[in-house]
Design an enzyme around this catalytic site. Structure first.
Site, PDB file in Angstrom:
ATOM      1  N   THR A   8     -14.580   3.501  17.401  1.00  0.00           N
ATOM      2  CA  THR A   8     -14.536   3.972  19.043  1.00  0.00           C
ATOM      3  C   THR A   8     -12.856   3.603  19.433  1.00  0.00           C
ATOM      4  OG1 THR A   8     -15.330   5.091  20.877  1.00  0.00           O
ATOM      5  CG2 THR A   8     -15.956   2.922  19.795  1.00  0.00           C
ATOM      6  N   LYS A  13     -17.523   2.403  26.017  1.00  0.00           N
ATOM      7  CA  LYS A  13     -18.699   2.077  24.816  1.00  0.00           C
ATOM      8  C   LYS A  13     -18.110   0.679  24.171  1.00  0.00           C
ATOM      9  CE  LYS A  13     -19.149   6.588  22.975  1.00  0.00           C
ATOM     10  NZ  LYS A  13     -19.070   7.695  21.728  1.00  0.00           N
ATOM     11  N   ASP A  70     -22.552   9.025  18.009  1.00  0.00           N
ATOM     12  CA  ASP A  70     -22.373  10.395  18.757  1.00  0.00           C
ATOM     13  C   ASP A  70     -23.601  10.115  19.565  1.00  0.00           C
ATOM     14  OD1 ASP A  70     -19.820  12.016  18.532  1.00  0.00           O
ATOM     15  OD2 ASP A  70     -22.098  13.714  18.372  1.00  0.00           O
ATOM     16  N   SER A  71     -22.613  10.194  20.882  1.00  0.00           N
ATOM     17  CA  SER A  71     -23.756  10.358  22.372  1.00  0.00           C
ATOM     18  C   SER A  71     -23.142  11.972  23.169  1.00  0.00           C
ATOM     19  CB  SER A  71     -23.663   9.162  22.701  1.00  0.00           C
ATOM     20  OG  SER A  71     -22.342   8.674  22.804  1.00  0.00           O
ATOM     21  N   GLY A 154     -18.279   8.871  32.110  1.00  0.00           N
ATOM     22  CA  GLY A 154     -18.933   9.883  32.001  1.00  0.00           C
ATOM     23  C   GLY A 154     -20.245  10.454  32.533  1.00  0.00           C
ATOM     24  N   TYR A 155     -21.315  11.610  32.494  1.00  0.00           N
ATOM     25  CA  TYR A 155     -22.153  12.080  32.859  1.00  0.00           C
ATOM     26  C   TYR A 155     -23.215  11.182  33.640  1.00  0.00           C
ATOM     27  CZ  TYR A 155     -20.378  15.833  29.938  1.00  0.00           C
ATOM     28  OH  TYR A 155     -19.428  16.889  29.213  1.00  0.00           O
ATOM     29  N   ARG A 182     -28.032   4.479  24.297  1.00  0.00           N
ATOM     30  CA  ARG A 182     -27.133   3.255  23.391  1.00  0.00           C
ATOM     31  C   ARG A 182     -27.974   2.242  23.464  1.00  0.00           C
ATOM     32  NH1 ARG A 182     -23.023   4.059  25.607  1.00  0.00           N
ATOM     33  NH2 ARG A 182     -22.307   6.436  24.347  1.00  0.00           N
TER      34      ARG A 182
END
Length: 198
Positions: A8, A13, A70-71, A154-155, A182
């Site tokens: 990544t 992350k 992948d998330s 992010g969200y 995660r």
């Protein structure tokens, strides 16, 4: 000490996985750490397929164990959108404040459990002998009516987790990591690595 390449470039992350993966026998290296600048095309149709593509590519390039995830966010009312396109939703360079506002707008008038959503994280570990193992973690919630909290990324500010009364953006990192998609996937990865590296 075994080196594992985490496929990544997302520093958020890296930070989260680094906090959760505190095994003295493992050294987690990022693509940046090893000076590898590669653009991997994620053309899978599931989170698992995309994680496998990334892990396999990096393992083949380095000859080392590679870990990839992948998330994304699945909103049930939106037929699982943005799903595997979470990072690219409304365009890759669009700020998450805009992405979050758009999802909230699309759920206008939708109430209660109809706002159900989840974060999904699929992780793949590719071994130099060609074997690949995958696992998946999820955290269930509902889409909040506005952004709340500045933790995470992010969200996180729009996913409200009822049993904690907080969005994941309001949670302290330790709490979030202990219950997150995660975190759950990484727990399974740790078991896979313990089995494989004995």
């Amino acid at each position: 000490m075994k080196e594992i390449i985490f496929a990544t470039t997302n520093q958020n992350k890296v930070r989260e996985v680094g906090m959760m993966c505190n095994n003295p026998d493992l050294k987690l290296l990022t693509l940046k750490d090893i000076g590898l600048d590669v653009d991997i095309v994620e053309d899978g149709s599931t989170f698992e397929e995309n994680a496998i593509i990334k892990a396999k590519t990096i393992m083949e390039m380095t000859g080392k164990i590679a870990l990839a995830d992948d998330s994304g966010l699945e909103v049930d009312y939106l037929n699982g959108e943005p799903g595997i396109y979470s990072a690219r939703y409304l365009g890759e360079d669009t700020p998450y404040s805009e992405k979050n506002a758009d999802i909230i707008r699309r759920l206008e008038g939708v109430e209660g459990s109809d706002r159900s959503a989840r974060f999904v994280c699929a992780m793949a570990v590719a071994f130099p002998d060609g074997r690949i193992r995958t696992c998946r973690g999820t955290i269930e919630g509902v889409i909040d009516y506005k952004e709340k909290g500045t933790n995470g990324f992010g969200y996180d500010p729009i996913v409200y987790v009822p049993e904690y009364g907080l969005t994941t953006g309001e949670m302290e990192p330790e709490l979030k990591n202990s219950i997150s998609h995660r975190g759950k996937a990484l727990e399974q990865v740790k078991k896979i690595l313990e089995e494989e590296l004995q």
